[in-house]
Design an enzyme around this catalytic site. Structure first.
Site, PDB file in Angstrom:
ATOM      1  N   GLU A 291       6.909 -25.645  17.670  1.00 25.95           N
ATOM      2  CA  GLU A 291       5.916 -26.084  16.695  1.00 25.95           C
ATOM      3  C   GLU A 291       6.629 -26.971  15.686  1.00 25.95           C
ATOM      4  OE1 GLU A 291       2.515 -24.674  13.471  1.00 25.95           O
ATOM      5  OE2 GLU A 291       3.985 -23.197  14.112  1.00 25.95           O
TER       6      GLU A 291
ATOM      7  N   ASP B 259       0.685 -33.098   7.961  1.00 23.50           N
ATOM      8  CA  ASP B 259       0.395 -33.885   6.755  1.00 23.50           C
ATOM      9  C   ASP B 259      -0.341 -35.167   7.150  1.00 23.50           C
ATOM     10  OD1 ASP B 259       1.736 -31.919   5.418  1.00 23.50           O
ATOM     11  OD2 ASP B 259       3.640 -32.995   5.330  1.00 23.50           O
TER      12      ASP B 259
ATOM     13  N   TYR C 189      -2.939 -22.478   7.342  1.00 24.54           N
ATOM     14  CA  TYR C 189      -3.875 -23.504   6.871  1.00 24.54           C
ATOM     15  C   TYR C 189      -5.234 -23.374   7.542  1.00 24.54           C
ATOM     16  CZ  TYR C 189      -0.769 -26.163   3.865  1.00 24.54           C
ATOM     17  OH  TYR C 189       0.020 -26.560   2.817  1.00 24.54           O
TER      18      TYR C 189
HETATM   19  N1  SAM Z   1       1.580 -25.567  10.487  1.00 28.98           N
HETATM   20  C1  SAM Z   1       1.347 -24.798   9.274  1.00 28.98           C
HETATM   21  C2  SAM Z   1      -0.075 -24.326   9.193  1.00 28.98           C
HETATM   22  O1  SAM Z   1      -0.910 -24.848   9.958  1.00 28.98           O
HETATM   23  O2  SAM Z   1      -0.350 -23.423   8.409  1.00 28.98           O
HETATM   24  C3  SAM Z   1       1.766 -25.607   8.028  1.00 28.98           C
HETATM   25  C4  SAM Z   1       0.948 -26.850   7.758  1.00 28.98           C
HETATM   26  S1  SAM Z   1       1.586 -27.808   6.394  1.00 28.98           S
HETATM   27  C5  SAM Z   1       0.236 -28.733   5.862  1.00 28.98           C
HETATM   28  C6  SAM Z   1       2.565 -29.044   7.222  1.00 28.98           C
HETATM   29  C7  SAM Z   1       4.015 -28.650   7.376  1.00 28.98           C
HETATM   30  O3  SAM Z   1       4.680 -29.626   8.162  1.00 28.98           O
HETATM   31  C8  SAM Z   1       4.748 -28.551   6.058  1.00 28.98           C
HETATM   32  O4  SAM Z   1       5.396 -27.316   5.964  1.00 28.98           O
HETATM   33  C9  SAM Z   1       5.731 -29.726   6.110  1.00 28.98           C
HETATM   34  O5  SAM Z   1       6.915 -29.482   5.404  1.00 28.98           O
HETATM   35  C10 SAM Z   1       5.960 -29.873   7.593  1.00 28.98           C
HETATM   36  N2  SAM Z   1       6.366 -31.219   8.011  1.00 28.98           N
HETATM   37  C11 SAM Z   1       5.736 -32.369   7.672  1.00 28.98           C
HETATM   38  N3  SAM Z   1       6.366 -33.432   8.213  1.00 28.98           N
HETATM   39  C12 SAM Z   1       7.410 -32.935   8.912  1.00 28.98           C
HETATM   40  C13 SAM Z   1       8.450 -33.536   9.689  1.00 28.98           C
HETATM   41  N4  SAM Z   1       8.521 -34.864   9.827  1.00 28.98           N
HETATM   42  N5  SAM Z   1       9.345 -32.732  10.270  1.00 28.98           N
HETATM   43  C14 SAM Z   1       9.287 -31.378  10.116  1.00 28.98           C
HETATM   44  N6  SAM Z   1       8.336 -30.762   9.384  1.00 28.98           N
HETATM   45  C15 SAM Z   1       7.408 -31.517   8.787  1.00 28.98           C
END
Ligand code: SAM
Length: 212
Positions: A43, A117, A194
């Site tokens: 993931e 994001d 989320y």
């Molecule tokens: N997947 C989880 C959920 O659905 O509850 C968390 C969603 S959160 C909005 C998005 C996560 O992706 C954040 O923790 C962020 O730090 C991580 N993230 C965003 N861009 C990333 C990247 N390029 N590489 C690794 N992690 C990333």
């Protein structure tokens, strides 16, 4: 996403046995790291890790790797592992932009992206985890029969992702704008943090599954 600083998170991650510290050295030998030849599912952007932890509990015959950029959220996933360790789950702290330096061609069976994001500005489109630039990276590390699963409540990001997948020559085997009302696609659905939060507000959840 706004992030709270968690004191001591960086140090805890640097010394955690659940985190692979130099993941480039594991490239092509993740099976050795797990000590078995089970398929590897990852993931990207796992956040606090509820989704992946549940999957790892439910599927002991699959190895899971949680990838997260920020220590302050990754630390929560590590804490779950410390309370009740699962042998088939480990973590990597990294920016997914470098994913090809961590997995060899075909090494990954499945990639999950959940509530990634949105990067709403056009000029940031290539940072979206479903952009054609990221799809090209996934194409390299996924096995021939590998697949990508993506969930979000963000309709703009979802429509962008459908378009990018088609443009990049991926085949959509399933997609919906309302996962929780789609009996077939929702069967066995594991909720992310989320997903719980946004579906409680009444937002429909979109999901797509794509293969090459
Ligand atoms: N997947 C989880 C959920 O659905 O509850 C968390 C969603 S959160 C909005 C998005 C996560 O992706 C954040 O923790 C962020 O730090 C991580 N993230 C965003 N861009 C990333 C990247 N390029 N590489 C690794 N992690 C990333």
């Amino acid at each position: 996403m706004r992030l709270k600083h968690v004191k001591g998170a960086e140090e805890a991650i640097e010394t955690s046995r659940f985190v692979i510290q130099e993941p480039e050295t594991a490239r092509g030998r993740w099976r050795d790291i797990f000590g078995n030849a089970q398929p590897i599912h990852i993931e990207i952007g796992m956040g606090k890790g509820q989704f992946l932890y549940t999957l790892a509990q439910e599927n002991p015959d699959v190895n899971y790797i949680g990838i997260e950029k920020y220590s302050s959220v990754l630390i929560r996933g590590i804490q779950k592992q410390e309370q009740n360790e699962l042998a088939n789950l480990i973590f990597v702290r990294m920016d997914a932009e470098a994913i090809e330096s961590v997995f060899a061609p075909g090494e990954v069976g499945r990639i999950y992206l959940n509530f990634s994001d949105p990067w709403p500005k056009d000029r940031h489109a290539k940072r979206r985890l479903t952009s054609r630039q990221f799809l090209a990276r996934y194409d390299k590390i996924l096995s021939e029969d590998g697949r990508l699963e993506f969930k979000t409540d963000n309709r703009m990001l979802f429509d962008f992702s459908l378009e990018e997948a088609r443009e990049a020559g991926w085949r959509l085997t399933a997609w919906t704008y309302d996962l929780h009302k789609d009996k077939q696609l929702c069967e066995g659905n594991v909720m992310t943090e989320y997903e719980e939060r946004f579906s409680a507000k009444g937002n429909p959840i979109c999901k797509l599954i794509a293969v090459r």
